[in-house]
Scaffold this motif. Structure first.
Motif, short mmCIF file in Angstrom:
data_model
loop_
_atom_site.label_atom_id
_atom_site.label_comp_id
_atom_site.label_asym_id
_atom_site.label_seq_id
_atom_site.Cartn_x
_atom_site.Cartn_y
_atom_site.Cartn_z
N ASP A 76 34.14 7.67 34.37
CA ASP A 76 34.33 8.94 35.07
C ASP A 76 35.67 9.55 34.70
O ASP A 76 35.78 10.75 34.43
CB ASP A 76 34.24 8.70 36.58
N ASP A 119 32.78 28.24 31.39
CA ASP A 119 32.25 28.03 32.74
C ASP A 119 32.47 26.56 33.07
O ASP A 119 31.74 25.69 32.60
CB ASP A 119 30.76 28.37 32.75
N GLU A 120 33.51 26.27 33.86
CA GLU A 120 33.89 24.87 34.05
C GLU A 120 32.80 23.99 34.64
O GLU A 120 32.56 22.90 34.13
CB GLU A 120 35.17 24.76 34.88
N PRO A 121 32.12 24.39 35.71
CA PRO A 121 31.06 23.53 36.24
C PRO A 121 30.01 23.17 35.18
O PRO A 121 29.59 22.04 35.08
CB PRO A 121 30.46 24.36 37.37
N VAL A 122 29.62 24.17 34.38
CA VAL A 122 28.63 23.90 33.34
C VAL A 122 29.18 22.91 32.32
O VAL A 122 28.52 21.94 31.94
CB VAL A 122 28.19 25.20 32.63
N ARG A 149 31.51 20.72 32.71
CA ARG A 149 31.61 19.40 33.33
C ARG A 149 30.24 18.70 33.31
O ARG A 149 30.13 17.52 32.98
CB ARG A 149 32.09 19.54 34.78
N ALA A 150 29.21 19.46 33.63
CA ALA A 150 27.85 18.89 33.63
C ALA A 150 27.42 18.50 32.22
O ALA A 150 26.75 17.48 32.03
CB ALA A 150 26.87 19.88 34.25
N VAL A 151 27.83 19.29 31.24
CA VAL A 151 27.49 18.98 29.85
C VAL A 151 28.09 17.64 29.43
O VAL A 151 27.42 16.79 28.84
CB VAL A 151 27.99 20.11 28.90
N GLY A 158 28.99 15.21 31.45
CA GLY A 158 28.28 14.18 32.21
C GLY A 158 26.92 13.88 31.62
O GLY A 158 26.51 12.71 31.54
N ALA A 159 26.20 14.92 31.20
CA ALA A 159 24.88 14.75 30.61
C ALA A 159 24.96 13.98 29.30
O ALA A 159 24.13 13.09 29.03
CB ALA A 159 24.22 16.11 30.39
N PRO A 207 21.59 21.24 25.64
CA PRO A 207 21.62 22.45 26.49
C PRO A 207 21.13 23.65 25.71
O PRO A 207 21.42 23.78 24.50
CB PRO A 207 23.10 22.61 26.83
N SER A 208 20.38 24.54 26.38
CA SER A 208 19.77 25.68 25.71
C SER A 208 20.82 26.65 25.17
O SER A 208 20.79 27.03 24.01
CB SER A 208 18.83 26.40 26.68
#
Lengths: 205, 205
Positions: A135, A157-160, A162-164, A166-167, A201-202
């Motif tokens: 983490d 886009d920070e949340p996106v 971050r998710a990328v 993590g994914a 991611p698309s």
DNA sequence: ACTGTTTTGACAGTGACTGACAGATATGTC
DNA sequence: GACATATCTGTCAGTCACTGTCAAAACAGT
């Protein structure tokens, strides 16, 4: 005080040597007895030092067990820094994971990695420490990606993002779990490529 | 021995009541003093019991702090079970996460969730335990998805499915981190939808 | 050989957690 | 209500991870 820098450098080298000596001894004990059944005194005795000195090199028993991932984290960040900043984060991360793929190219090293993952998953507390380290690494990679994105003029886009990250790590973990379960069933690189292709991611990942 | 089931049921209810009473007291102490600075004796004293009895209800201090996620995990699994098995895993998982979205609909509850996440992230050991719990939950959701996939006649690519679950959780974590950072800046549901749309797997996710 | 820095071991102490046992408490039977 | 039984609880002793302190030892440069 002829050359203090040199002295400090030597001290650092010595310290690193002791650290990896401890980590190696710990790894062997964990592989045999398991993480929970091995006490810090066991480790300290096996390298001929007191318990107190062990804790001057590692903050916790977990840290000694996960020492190899400490160096791996630095490798990850170095790889990312070496990637072109225009590259899509997803592709950069795939290249970063080549660190693991290359490690697993050598059969001996691959067996060692498998052994470590085996005793990590056998101990809930050690698994927890491992996940926290991953983490933390994701956090550092995210910061680097945000920095290079804003250096490029684009504001991410920070949340996106971050998710990328993590994914991508979820893909790595899945590939590692696969090779741990079915030994030699599938190449790590092949599996990782397949999974990361399916999850790509698309847009602007 | 008129009705043992009834008695056992009562015992269970009583046990649950004590558990949540302890968990609530612990949560308040952690929010004020922090997780590491609060001892188990502090918690035991605040609910008027001995340390030994505390450990008869919770296996560890971490478990008491993360009790709410224990119930949340059951909710997640129940939601997934209620989804049609033909639905794409990604969409099912988005519906599962409505558990969190609905929790955050109530302002009071949202503040409580934020407080918990605050003291979780303030303590590395507690964060580690949290991540391990999430990992365990992902494992259980994965098993359910594999089961429903094979019940449907289709045989799933397990590594890919594992990564899909991990990626979905990365989206959830990103959305949660967002709402924790910038208070009231963006609705959780909105952020989660945006991130999960960007990360949606291209095929058969 | 002398001096200042660093490393180390021994010791004591805290906090999380466990096993064992005995007393209190509650439950069901007569 | 008296009694037997299952469960709950507190006390105590012990292990293990980890920390602060201090003095002896190993080491560096002069």
């Amino acid at each position: 005080m002829t050359d203090m820098a040199n002295t400090n450098g030597l001290r650092e080298v010595s310290r690193r040597a002791v650290r990896s000596k401890i980590a190696q001894a710990a790894e062997e004990l964990f592989a045999v007895k398991g993480f929970d059944a091995t006490t810090v005194d066991d480790i300290a005795e096996s390298v001929g030092m007191s318990q107190r000195t062990f804790f001057r090199y590692f903050a916790s028993k977990e840290d000694a067990a996960l020492d190899s991932f400490e160096r791996q984290s630095d490798d990850f960040l170095a790889r990312l820094a070496g990637r072109p900043s225009e590259e899509a984060p997803w592709d950069s991360l795939r290249r970063v994971f080549d660190v693991v793929v290359e490690q697993c190219a050598d059969a001996g090293h691959r067996e060692r990695v498998a052994a470590v993952h085996r005793f990590i998953e056998a101990s809930p507390t050690l698994l927890a420490a491992y996940l926290q380290k991953m983490d933390c690494l994701q956090q550092r990679l995210l910061e680097a990606l945000v920095a290079r994105s804003s250096a490029n003029g684009r504001t991410a886009d920070e949340p996106v993002l971050r998710a990328v990250v993590g994914a991508a790590f979820a893909c790595l973990q899945a590939a590692l779990a696969r090779t741990a379960d079915s030994l030699e069933g599938e190449d790590i690189a092949t599996c990782l490529d397949r999974v990361m292709a399916a999850l790509r991611p698309s847009c602007c990942g």
